[in-house]
Scaffold this motif. Structure first.
Motif, mmCIF file in Angstrom:
data_model
loop_
_atom_site.group_PDB
_atom_site.id
_atom_site.type_symbol
_atom_site.label_atom_id
_atom_site.label_comp_id
_atom_site.label_asym_id
_atom_site.label_seq_id
_atom_site.Cartn_x
_atom_site.Cartn_y
_atom_site.Cartn_z
ATOM 1 N N GLU A 173 -2.597 -10.100 -3.277
ATOM 2 C CA GLU A 173 -2.097 -9.020 -4.122
ATOM 3 C C GLU A 173 -0.682 -8.618 -3.707
ATOM 4 O O GLU A 173 -0.186 -7.557 -4.081
ATOM 5 C CB GLU A 173 -3.034 -7.807 -4.073
ATOM 6 C CG GLU A 173 -3.277 -7.262 -2.682
ATOM 7 C CD GLU A 173 -4.316 -6.148 -2.651
ATOM 8 O OE1 GLU A 173 -4.952 -5.877 -3.705
ATOM 9 O OE2 GLU A 173 -4.504 -5.561 -1.576
ATOM 10 N N ASP A 174 -0.019 -9.476 -2.943
ATOM 11 C CA ASP A 174 1.331 -9.172 -2.465
ATOM 12 C C ASP A 174 2.313 -8.997 -3.622
ATOM 13 O O ASP A 174 3.269 -8.224 -3.523
ATOM 14 C CB ASP A 174 1.831 -10.269 -1.527
ATOM 15 C CG ASP A 174 1.078 -10.303 -0.215
ATOM 16 O OD1 ASP A 174 0.492 -9.267 0.153
ATOM 17 O OD2 ASP A 174 1.069 -11.354 0.446
ATOM 18 N N GLN A 176 1.885 -7.461 -6.237
ATOM 19 C CA GLN A 176 1.763 -6.117 -6.790
ATOM 20 C C GLN A 176 2.441 -5.064 -5.923
ATOM 21 O O GLN A 176 2.877 -4.024 -6.439
ATOM 22 C CB GLN A 176 0.282 -5.746 -6.960
ATOM 23 C CG GLN A 176 -0.468 -6.593 -7.977
ATOM 24 C CD GLN A 176 -1.924 -6.206 -8.050
ATOM 25 O OE1 GLN A 176 -2.657 -6.321 -7.063
ATOM 26 N NE2 GLN A 176 -2.368 -5.741 -9.214
ATOM 27 N N TYR A 177 2.515 -5.302 -4.612
ATOM 28 C CA TYR A 177 2.882 -4.225 -3.696
ATOM 29 C C TYR A 177 4.102 -4.506 -2.824
ATOM 30 O O TYR A 177 4.541 -3.621 -2.103
ATOM 31 C CB TYR A 177 1.687 -3.904 -2.786
ATOM 32 C CG TYR A 177 0.458 -3.478 -3.556
ATOM 33 C CD1 TYR A 177 0.444 -2.282 -4.259
ATOM 34 C CD2 TYR A 177 -0.681 -4.282 -3.598
ATOM 35 C CE1 TYR A 177 -0.670 -1.885 -4.975
ATOM 36 C CE2 TYR A 177 -1.799 -3.893 -4.317
ATOM 37 C CZ TYR A 177 -1.794 -2.690 -5.006
ATOM 38 O OH TYR A 177 -2.894 -2.308 -5.724
ATOM 39 N N GLN A 180 7.120 -1.870 -3.371
ATOM 40 C CA GLN A 180 6.855 -0.503 -2.936
ATOM 41 C C GLN A 180 6.588 -0.428 -1.449
ATOM 42 O O GLN A 180 6.728 0.661 -0.849
ATOM 43 C CB GLN A 180 5.700 0.096 -3.738
ATOM 44 C CG GLN A 180 4.335 -0.525 -3.482
ATOM 45 C CD GLN A 180 3.295 -0.029 -4.462
ATOM 46 O OE1 GLN A 180 3.381 -0.255 -5.666
ATOM 47 N NE2 GLN A 180 2.299 0.678 -3.955
ATOM 48 N N ASP A 181 6.243 -1.535 -0.815
ATOM 49 C CA ASP A 181 6.067 -1.565 0.640
ATOM 50 C C ASP A 181 7.390 -1.790 1.366
ATOM 51 O O ASP A 181 7.404 -1.877 2.599
ATOM 52 C CB ASP A 181 5.070 -2.661 1.031
ATOM 53 C CG ASP A 181 3.642 -2.316 0.649
ATOM 54 O OD1 ASP A 181 3.379 -1.129 0.369
ATOM 55 O OD2 ASP A 181 2.797 -3.221 0.633
ATOM 56 N N GLN A 218 -4.911 -8.615 -9.441
ATOM 57 C CA GLN A 218 -4.913 -9.383 -8.190
ATOM 58 C C GLN A 218 -4.990 -10.871 -8.508
ATOM 59 O O GLN A 218 -5.489 -11.267 -9.568
ATOM 60 C CB GLN A 218 -6.108 -8.991 -7.330
ATOM 61 C CG GLN A 218 -6.160 -7.542 -6.915
ATOM 62 C CD GLN A 218 -7.518 -7.187 -6.324
ATOM 63 O OE1 GLN A 218 -8.558 -7.695 -6.751
ATOM 64 N NE2 GLN A 218 -7.510 -6.305 -5.337
#
Length: 303
Positions: A173-174, A176-177, A180-181, A218
């Motif tokens: 799921e990298d 997706q995030y 924002q990370d 995902q």
């Protein structure tokens, strides 16, 4: 940005070449190649990236083989261009020094899960490079600048038949995030994994690995495995069995014309209907192409 790391094996290179030729490789994807041989296929891929004005990263100190680089004027000239990202596996500060010898505006420092070098986080080359760091490495947390998470999303099994035990599993799921990370991009080893074998062998089972988006966005991966797995005879039959399972999924889940569809998947379906078997290298090529196609569509703003 997606930074998949591939070894320079023939069908991995052909996967990239065909995606570029057919305008199916998103500009949000920059492949990283760990070369194994200075072959004509490798050179043709490098030249195509040049001709298409597309970025590519090449590891200058590959770990899996004793690599003999090109002694070639065209490749030497390519390595000076802004679209060429010189990359090094960072084992020590000496590797940063070698990376710093390149004048290219984009450089890439790569730290895999097997390394944890003592690097000065204020080193200028380190700060100026795109830092591709395996998930869990402490350098990821204390680094500044453009950082990329490198994850081994593909769970390799000792034998192809072992994929039957968990035929549908979480992949990543990298996508997706990562932003924002606080990361510039994310990377993985696609559907190949980190294991490297220089020679092939006749498998008892054939497995086709296909990633797809679930309803939460995902990425999951399905493993379509042959049925007649008692010996290594008749690989074409084994491929047909695995392909039959793939096409059953494709049709029962109405994959056509959805975000999980791709040119590569439709090629698999065509091979099924026409009873074509082109060898296991083509299976790997199409699986990689499918992965890159749907990730590219996602990063380009597709649904």
């Amino acid at each position: 940005m997606y930074f998949p790391l591939l070894r320079g094996k023939q069908f991995e290179l052909i996967a990239l070449r065909e995606l570029l030729e057919n305008n199916l490789l998103s500009t949000n994807i920059t492949p990283i190649i760990e070369p194994i041989r200075a072959t004509s296929t490798f050179k043709s891929v490098l030249m195509l990236f040049k001709n298409k004005n597309r970025a590519i990263a090449v590891i200058q100190n590959p770990a899996v083989v004793e690599y003999q680089p090109f002694n070639d004027t065209e490749v030497t000239e390519l390595k000076q261009l802004p679209l060429f990202y010189p990359a090094r596996l960072i084992h020590s500060s000496a590797d940063l020094y070698e990376l710093g010898k390149f004048d290219n505006p984009k450089k890439m420092a790569i730290i895999t899960k097997d390394d944890n070098p003592d690097i000065d986080g204020t080193d200028k080359v380190w700060q100026d490079s795109i830092k591709v760091i395996a998930v869990g490495q402490r350098l990821l947390q204390r680094s500044k600048g453009d950082r990329v998470e490198l994850r081994e999303a593909f769970k390799s099994r000792p034998r192809n038949v072992d994929y039957k035990e968990n035929s549908d599993e979480f992949f990543s799921e990298d996508h997706q995030y990562f932003s924002q990370d606080g990361y510039f991009g994310f990377g993985d080893y696609s559907v190949i994994g980190t294991d490297y074998k220089d020679t092939g062998f006749a498998p008892f089972a054939v497995a086709i690995h296909i990633v797809y988006f679930n309803d939460k966005g995902q990425l999951r991966i399905r493993h379509f495995v042959s049925d007649s797995n008692d010996d290594f005879h008749d690989p074409a039959k084994k491929f047909a069995e695995a392909l039959n399972h793939l096409v059953e999924w494709y049709e029962s889940e109405d994959i056509a014309d959805t975000r999980n569809d791709s040119s590569a998947l439709t090629t698999f379906v065509k091979m099924h209907h026409q009873e074509i078997y082109s060898g296991l290298g083509v299976v790997k090529k199409l699986s990689i192409q499918h992965h890159f196609e749907i990730i590219g569509q996602y990063l380009d703003g597709g649904d």
